[in-house]
Design an enzyme around this catalytic site. Structure first.
Site: not given
Ligand code: S3P
Length: 427
Positions: A19, A310, A384
């Site tokens: 993702k 995550d 999730r």
């Molecule tokens: C992500 C970073 C994470 C993660 C999110 C996706 C990203 O969040 O929890 O699902 O794609 O950079 P944070 O940047 O807030 O830690």
């Protein structure tokens, strides 16, 4: 959706594209000159929010037989961008808009996204010179400007904040540097390299210092996105806890800033095999196989959490089946994800007969090899949480029901069919 105790899960789990990398491929493709071709893009609700957004910026994005083409170039200013449930769409695009003088965009989202903190992004963007109108969350307006540079300390470690600053920095020649005492995922840095923009990473006494290089013009490129380790976490944890299981995933992203769950599972005694490691579009990718084994409890320190942020719901399920007390520290960020995940994990485990406690940012789970189950799980609309408790239901004595399942399509369309193909009893 109902999940019941199942026989061994076996076979190859088809896991969709990562993702984080999918969002970045679309956004960088839209910011680049020329055409970018993307294979393996995750076509989930979150990523489609980014597709829709870049189209509103006037960028062509089309799929032909699963290969996406993005024709980058000049952006036009839409009035508003609806980011749905997707924090990555909102935060990264705020950065991209901030570096475009004269562009003014209203960002909106669903009720869950609107309640999530945005100042961690808007404050550094404002320091660079962007104008922000709004409060702590969405809706808010970003007005782009000729930005100055920034030297930002990224605490708590957030890849979305770092990425927003890097994307804003593409619009300026000024020095842009982000220091991370604990590193967050580095997909933006790696992918910027694929688009011809080098990002330097230096080990300094204050932490890793990430700096944008001189060339900030992006050239379209060819990308292949690897399977998402955060999605693979659910079938692979299920394989670890359902006796006799043997499940593999091909071509999974094994970037070390994303594999914390798998390292901890191995320490817990899970039988994990990693093979065929290779480089794909700048990222490390491998095949992974997990066979069921008796699990031991784990101790996770706060600095390990960003590499599995995550995956904590999935890890919590593994801990429920590990005989003894598991302790996971440094989980404050889980309170501001798609739901308050700490609260949802504790409530769900408790309903299943597992003792779980939160003390400040620390989660304690008292696991046993047999879990009662037999509960209705309140997912709070969080994909999730739903997938994690479905995995629990495959190994618990009594079935589990999750109150909502449609939102699983946020990150993992086809989750149910894939789990059923492994032999999971899901209705
Ligand atoms: C992500 C970073 C994470 C993660 C999110 C996706 C990203 O969040 O929890 O699902 O794609 O950079 P944070 O940047 O807030 O830690």
């Amino acid at each position: 959706m109902k999940a019941k105790r199942s026989g061994p899960l076996t076979g190859e789990a088809a896991i969709p594209g990562d993702k984080s990398c999918s969002h970045r491929a679309l956004i960088l493709g839209a910011m680049a000159e020329g055409k970018t071709r993307i294979a393996g893009l995750l076509e989930s609700a979150d990523v489609l929010a980014t597709v829709h957004a870049i189209r509103q910026f006037g960028i062509e994005a089309e799929s032909d037989d699963g290969i996406w083409s993005v024709r980058g170039g000049a952006w036009r200013s839409p009035c508003a961008i609806d980011c749905g449930n997707s924090g990555t769409t909102a935060r990264l695009l705020m950065g991209a808009v901030a570096g475009r003088p004269g562009m003014r965009v209203l960002f909106t989202g669903d009720s869950s996204l609107s309640a999530r903190p945005m100042q961690r992004v808007t404050l550094p963007l404002a320091r660079m010179g962007a104008q922000i109108e709004g409060g702590k969350g969405l809706p808010l307006t970003v007005q782009g400007a000729n930005l100055g540079g920034i030297d930002h300390r990224n605490v708590p470690a957030s890849a979305q904040v770092k990425s927003a600053i890097l994307l804003a920095g593409l619009g300026t020649g000024a020095p842009v540097r982000i220091v991370e005492p604990i590193p967050s995922r580095d997909h933006s840095e790696i992918m910027l390299g694929q688009f011809g923009c080098t990002v330097a990473v230096d080990d300094t006494p204050d932490g890793w210092a990430v700096s944008l290089g001189k060339n900030r013009e992006l050239r379209g490129c060819e990308l292949r996105i690897a399977a998402d380790p955060s999605s693979a976490a659910f079938p692979l944890v299920a394989a670890a806890i359902v006796p006799g299981s043997d499940v593999s995933v091909r071509g999974m992203l094994v970037n070390p800033l994303r594999t914390g769950l798998y390292e901890v599972l191995e320490q817990m005694g899970a039988d994990i095999e990693v093979s065929n490691e290779r480089i794909q579009s700048g990222e490390i990718v491998a095949d992974i196989r997990i066979r069921a084994a008796r699990l031991q409890p784990c101790q996770v320190r706060a600095e390990q959490v960003p590499s599995m942020v995550d995956e904590i719901p999935a890890l919590a399920i593994a801990c429920a089946f590990a005989d003894g007390e598991s302790v996971i520290e440094g989980l404050g960020e889980l309170r501001v994800k798609e739901s308050d995940r700490l609260g949802a994990i504790v409530a769900g485990l408790t309903a299943c007969g597992v003792t779980a406690l939160v003390d400040s940012d620390t989660l304690r789970i008292f696991g046993r090899d047999k879990v009662r189950g037999g509960a209705d799980i309140a997912t709070k609309g969080d994909h999730r949480i739903a997938m994690a408790f479905v995995a629990l239901g495959l190994a618990s004595n009594r079935p589990i029901e999750v109150d909502e399942a449609e939102m699983i399509g946020t990150s993992f369309p086809g989750f149910v069919e894939m789990m059923q193909s492994l032999g999971a009893g899901i209705e």
